[in-house]
Design a protein around this motif. Structure first.
Motif, short mmCIF file in Angstrom:
data_model
loop_
_atom_site.label_atom_id
_atom_site.label_comp_id
_atom_site.label_asym_id
_atom_site.label_seq_id
_atom_site.Cartn_x
_atom_site.Cartn_y
_atom_site.Cartn_z
N LEU A 45 -24.05 -42.29 -39.61
CA LEU A 45 -22.91 -43.20 -39.59
C LEU A 45 -21.70 -42.54 -40.23
N TYR A 51 -18.18 -49.12 -42.37
CA TYR A 51 -19.26 -48.95 -41.38
C TYR A 51 -20.61 -49.30 -41.98
N GLN A 52 -20.81 -48.93 -43.23
CA GLN A 52 -22.07 -49.26 -43.91
C GLN A 52 -22.19 -50.78 -44.05
N ILE A 54 -20.73 -53.08 -42.14
CA ILE A 54 -20.95 -53.67 -40.81
C ILE A 54 -22.42 -53.54 -40.42
N MET A 55 -23.00 -52.38 -40.62
CA MET A 55 -24.42 -52.19 -40.27
C MET A 55 -25.31 -53.10 -41.12
N PHE A 58 -25.19 -56.60 -39.58
CA PHE A 58 -26.01 -56.72 -38.37
C PHE A 58 -27.51 -56.62 -38.67
N THR A 59 -27.86 -55.86 -39.69
CA THR A 59 -29.27 -55.77 -40.07
C THR A 59 -29.77 -57.11 -40.59
N LYS A 89 -13.89 -50.82 -35.20
CA LYS A 89 -15.04 -50.15 -35.82
C LYS A 89 -16.32 -50.43 -35.03
N LEU A 90 -16.45 -51.67 -34.54
CA LEU A 90 -17.62 -52.02 -33.73
C LEU A 90 -17.64 -51.20 -32.43
N LEU A 93 -18.82 -47.75 -33.29
CA LEU A 93 -20.27 -47.72 -33.52
C LEU A 93 -21.02 -47.86 -32.20
#
Length: 101
Positions: A45, A51-52, A54-55, A58-59, A89-90, A93
């Motif tokens: 990533l 970004y971290q 956002i992930m 979603f997790t 950003k999405l 990714l």
């Protein structure tokens, strides 16, 4: 001479048992399924903290999320500027190669 014949016979029997074990091992190994190529490592990533986050959102989510919902989960104001930044950003990714493909 008989003693030597007995020793050689014993060695021959031992080698015969070892050869049988090798044959059984070979058959076992040939019967195993092909493991296939190893999976490539997961893509890294970007280093930016967003970004971290956002992930992580979603997790933790159990359903698809819209960009404004991601803003809420990240404690960002639901404002057009923040929504557009998250949306960009999405897209970045989503454009990255997936793990295992």
């Amino acid at each position: 001479m008989r003693e030597q014949v007995a020793q050689l016979t014993a060695q021959l029997d031992e080698l015969g048992r070892a050869a049988e074990e090798v044959r059984i091992t070979r058959e076992t190994l040939l019967g195993l399924p092909d493991p296939g190529p190893p999976a490539p490592p997961a893509p890294k990533l970007p280093d930016h903290r967003a970004y971290q986050q956002i992930m992580a959102v979603f997790t933790a989510a159990d359903h698809p999320l819209r960009a404004w919902q991601v803003c809420e989960a990240m404690d960002l104001a639901v404002a057009p500027n923040n929504i557009n930044n998250v949306r960009l950003k999405l897209k970045r990714l989503a454009g990255r190669p997936a793990a295992g493909s």
